[in-house]
Every structure is written in C-alpha cells, then in structure tokens.
Scaffold this motif. Structure first.
Motif, short mmCIF file in Angstrom:
data_model
loop_
_atom_site.label_atom_id
_atom_site.label_comp_id
_atom_site.label_asym_id
_atom_site.label_seq_id
_atom_site.Cartn_x
_atom_site.Cartn_y
_atom_site.Cartn_z
N ILE A 54 -11.18 -7.62 4.03
CA ILE A 54 -10.27 -8.03 5.11
C ILE A 54 -9.61 -6.81 5.73
N LEU A 55 -9.11 -5.91 4.89
CA LEU A 55 -8.43 -4.71 5.39
C LEU A 55 -9.36 -3.83 6.20
N LYS A 56 -10.60 -3.71 5.78
CA LYS A 56 -11.58 -2.92 6.54
C LYS A 56 -11.83 -3.53 7.91
N MET A 57 -11.98 -4.86 7.95
CA MET A 57 -12.20 -5.54 9.21
C MET A 57 -11.01 -5.37 10.15
N LEU A 58 -9.79 -5.51 9.61
CA LEU A 58 -8.60 -5.33 10.44
C LEU A 58 -8.52 -3.91 10.99
N ILE A 81 -0.41 -3.46 -2.64
CA ILE A 81 0.70 -3.83 -1.76
C ILE A 81 1.22 -2.61 -1.02
N GLN A 82 1.32 -1.49 -1.70
CA GLN A 82 1.77 -0.25 -1.05
C GLN A 82 0.78 0.19 0.02
N TYR A 83 -0.50 0.06 -0.24
CA TYR A 83 -1.52 0.43 0.74
C TYR A 83 -1.43 -0.46 1.98
N ILE A 84 -1.31 -1.77 1.76
CA ILE A 84 -1.21 -2.71 2.88
C ILE A 84 -0.01 -2.36 3.76
N ALA A 86 1.57 0.51 3.95
CA ALA A 86 1.38 1.83 4.56
C ALA A 86 0.47 1.76 5.78
N GLN A 87 -0.40 0.77 5.83
CA GLN A 87 -1.29 0.60 6.98
C GLN A 87 -0.59 -0.11 8.14
N ALA A 116 14.04 -7.42 -4.01
CA ALA A 116 14.22 -6.16 -4.74
C ALA A 116 12.87 -5.56 -5.14
N ILE A 117 11.93 -6.38 -5.54
CA ILE A 117 10.60 -5.89 -5.94
C ILE A 117 9.87 -5.31 -4.74
N PHE A 118 9.88 -6.03 -3.62
CA PHE A 118 9.18 -5.54 -2.42
C PHE A 118 9.84 -4.27 -1.87
N ARG A 119 11.16 -4.23 -1.88
CA ARG A 119 11.85 -3.02 -1.40
C ARG A 119 11.47 -1.81 -2.25
N LYS A 120 11.39 -2.01 -3.55
CA LYS A 120 11.04 -0.91 -4.45
C LYS A 120 9.63 -0.40 -4.16
N LEU A 121 8.71 -1.30 -3.88
CA LEU A 121 7.31 -0.91 -3.65
C LEU A 121 7.04 -0.40 -2.25
N THR A 122 7.68 -0.98 -1.24
CA THR A 122 7.33 -0.66 0.14
C THR A 122 8.46 -0.02 0.94
N GLY A 123 9.67 -0.09 0.42
CA GLY A 123 10.81 0.43 1.17
C GLY A 123 11.32 -0.53 2.22
N LYS A 124 10.71 -1.72 2.29
CA LYS A 124 11.12 -2.72 3.29
C LYS A 124 11.34 -4.05 2.60
N ARG A 125 12.20 -4.85 3.20
CA ARG A 125 12.40 -6.19 2.68
C ARG A 125 11.44 -7.15 3.38
N PRO A 126 11.01 -8.19 2.70
CA PRO A 126 10.14 -9.16 3.36
C PRO A 126 10.92 -9.92 4.42
#
Length: 136
Positions: A54-58, A81-84, A86-87, A116-126
């Motif tokens: 999916i990521l390749k197609m996008l 999740i971090q890769y997604i 970051a893209q 808190a989990i998403f912020r730790k991994l991505t730096g952003k809140r959902p």
C-alpha cells in the motif's frame, strides 16, 4: 446547481484511509488466538506484506492517506508507524487493543493513553478517529 471549485483547479477530492489492525483483531476475539500461530500470522501479514505494498502504491501515485491503527500495533511495530508518519501520512486513533469502552470517562482515559504512545513514536497526536466498533 451549485458549482464548487476545488483548490488548484482539481476535479475531485479523494480520501484514502486504511486500518492497521494487525494482530489485534485476533487477540481480541478469542484468548486461544494468542497461541494460534496461523491466526497470529494472518495479523502479521498486514504489517509485513500488505502495508508495504500500500505504501509503495501511495508513493508511486504521490498520494497521502490516513492510517487508523491501534496503539498496541504501534508499540509492537514502532518502526512501521514511524515510517508511515515520516512519509507524511496521518496516524489516526483506533483504540489501544481494538476495544470499545462503555463510558465517556473510560474512552477518554484510553484516548489519553493512546495519545501518549503516538506522540512518543511520531511527535504528533492523533487527530483522526475511527472507533474500533465502527460507531461514532
């Protein structure tokens, strides 16, 4: 008839979203599934085979999407999740373990935990939310 002009003279708007439930669908359906290799491998297929496709197609199409995922999935597959994120794709709320809470207070506490989990991994809140049971 109302005429609508999309920004930059685009002809349509398109929203792409995907659920990354991975192993959580199997873990929440039956206690035996945690030890059931076939069911767990079905969940793992999403992160190891389906998601990269999916990521390749996008990327090839120059498109961005929202990926609704459980925080449990984010914890056991943080690199994905971090890769997604970051893209430039959005990571949206989909519970912790694909569960449903009965009260506002319980759901709010769960959202805080996931935030808190998403912020730790991505730096952003959902921001986006797709409830695990499909009810808003």
């Amino acid at each position: 008839m109302m005429n609508w002009n999309w920004p930059d003279n685009k002809r349509i708007a398109l929203l792409l979203s995907f659920d990354i439930d991975a192993e959580t669908l199997w873990l929440t359906r039956n206690d035996i599934n945690e030890r059931h290799l076939v069911h767990m491998s079905r969940g793992l297929y999403a992160t190891k085979q389906g998601l990269p496709r999916i990521l390749k197609m996008l990327e090839e199409e120059g498109l961005k999407a929202t990926f609704f995922t459980t925080a449990y999935t984010a914890e056991i597959h943080p690199e994905i999740i971090q890769y997604i994120a970051a893209q430039g794709h959005e990571i949206g709320y989909h519970g912790y373990l694909h569960e449903v809470k009965d009260t506002y207070e319980e759901e709010n506490a769960l959202m805080d935990k996931v935030d808190a989990i998403f912020r730790k991994l991505t730096g952003k809140r959902p921001v986006g939310v797709r409830m695990p049971d499909g009810i808003v």
